[in-house]
Design a protein around this motif. Structure first.
Motif: not given
Length: 453
Positions: A285-304
């Motif tokens: 009856y208890y939960t959590s919350d988490i958020g992350r962002m990541w690049p599909v190709g494995g490497t963040y672009s300069a903009q990301q």
């Protein structure tokens, strides 16, 4: 004992439920009663889940129950339905068919009766408290329940009263001499600060949420589908004993990251996409919350790296300042002053990115919402100084509407006497560390909640 197995939860002893009910007695006073209506029976092949408020006060998982807290005697009576109505042959037994002595011993209530006796028990009451807010069921928060009520009410071919409104109307019709008041604010205040046992469940939910997110990250590759990332996380939840999801998965990629609560999860991932992932289980009856962002190709672009890296830095600025006895507004202001200096020293690649970063300084929702029995838990914590036992999310958010970009990262933290415990903090936050996670073995495995990530 064997005959008790599966009948009642084991996360809380009856003494904890009794202590919660004692606080309700103190709040309603010696001339009032409080009555709660449990969740209705399910209408399909799903496992019954009790309303959170009802469970919070007694832990009973039987449909169509009622709980009466009599402030005049400070005694609690549990009203159970006929087991012949709620138990089907070949299914697991429930407390509805258990001996009253066993029910009282397991739950700590003072008396047990059938629901037909509730009318007589309420007959002399002059002041009746009952929740006016909708009950929270599976993967549900109060605001989502209210939205569903509004939609039904606006339908000219529906328009039925919500269940809680129908119950209030029945109380007023059957006991016209009684005043009916809202119990929800009382229960909201109690649920805001978590007990040690509640924190243990929240730690477990956070652990599974983090392990599930990491499994989803390892499963990310061009050509995969968003729903496959959600499936990888849910596999971790279920193999570690979760009761299911605490809320539907956000597994957004590419243009879908603009939608903060995106849920379709049916797009195929493409190299260069950024993934926004947010998902957590229901653990007792208890939960959590988490958020992350990541690049599909494995490497963040300069903009990301430019945008997500800024949000991660803002996230850390907030985390450093959270402590008891201070207001959320003061923490926002302190972090904004630090990040204003960062903005001044940063050469943004586009003016719209600088403007988006500037707008973050004014946004007051980076310390977002309470977390507990629902992901968007009840209560308003921000008007008061933070107190130990409060569990909230740290969720700095940046919007670039010109390019339909929504950038965020989120952790669930518990306020402690010394500062904070970051319940989801074991999941990589720094961009280089997350890229290293993306390079790890992506074969399906079953991480266990007792193992180190």
């Amino acid at each position: 004992m064997q005959e008790e197995q599966g009948l009642f939860q084991t996360d809380f002893p009856p003494e904890e439920f009794a202590a919660r009910r004692a606080k309700v007695f103190d709040a309603i006073g010696g001339e009032a009663v409080a009555v709660l209506q449990g969740a209705p029976a399910v209408r399909g092949f799903e496992v019954f889940r009790q309303f959170n408020e009802f469970y919070y006060l007694c832990g009973v998982e039987v449909p169509h129950c009622y709980l009466l807290l009599d402030g005049r005697s400070r005694r609690t009576t549990l009203f159970l339905p006929d087991p012949a109505l709620v138990e089907s042959p070949g299914e697991s037994p429930t407390l509805a068919g258990a001996a009253p002595e066993l029910v009282m011993r397991l739950t700590g209530v003072d008396a047990v009766a059938r629901i037909e006796a509730l009318s007589e028990a309420l007959k002399e009451a002059k002041l009746v408290y009952t929740p006016h807010c909708p009950g929270e069921g599976r993967a549900m928060s109060r605001w989502e329940a209210r939205r569903g009520n509004r939609i039904a009410a606006s339908d000219p071919w529906d328009g039925a009263l919500p269940r809680e409104a129908r119950f209030i109307a029945l109380l007023r019709a059957r006991y016209p001499g009684a005043e009916v008041r809202d119990l929800s604010p009382v229960l909201d205040r109690l649920r805001m600060l978590k007990s040690p046992r509640e924190l243990e469940l929240l730690r477990r939910a956070a652990r599974l949420a983090g392990l599930g997110l990491m499994a989803a990250a390892r499963a990310t590759r061009p050509g995969a589908f968003e729903y496959q990332l959600a499936a990888a996380a849910n596999f971790v939840f279920l193999t570690n004993g979760a009761r299911g999801e605490g809320y539907r998965a956000i597994a957004a990629s590419g243009p879908n990251i603009w939608l903060g609560h995106y849920f379709r999860n049916d797009r195929q991932l493409r190299d260069g996409d950024l993934v926004l992932f947010d998902y957590a289980p229901d653990c007792g009856y208890y939960t959590s919350d988490i958020g992350r962002m990541w690049p599909v190709g494995g490497t963040y672009s300069a903009q990301q790296r430019e945008l997500y890296g800024f949000v991660v830095r803002y996230h850390k600025a907030l985390l450093r300042r959270i402590r008891p006895s201070v207001l959320a507004a003061d923490i926002h202001a302190e972090a904004a002053r630090e990040m204003a200096e960062v903005i001044a020293a940063t050469a943004f690649s586009k003016d719209i990115y600088r403007a988006a970063a500037q707008r973050m300084l004014e946004f007051k929702g980076h310390l977002s919402h309470p977390v507990g029995m629902t992901v968007h838990d009840v209560g308003r914590y921000s008007p008061e100084p933070l107190a130990p036992g409060l569990v909230i999310t740290v969720d700095p958010q940046l919007w670039v509407p010109e390019e339909k970009l929504y950038i965020r990262c989120e952790d669930t933290i518990a306020v402690t006497p010394e500062g904070i415990e970051n319940l989801t903090g074991f999941v990589p936050l720094d961009l280089d560390a997350f890229e290293a996670l993306l390079r790890e073995d992506s074969r399906v495995n079953t991480p266990m909640a007792t193992e180190e990530p």
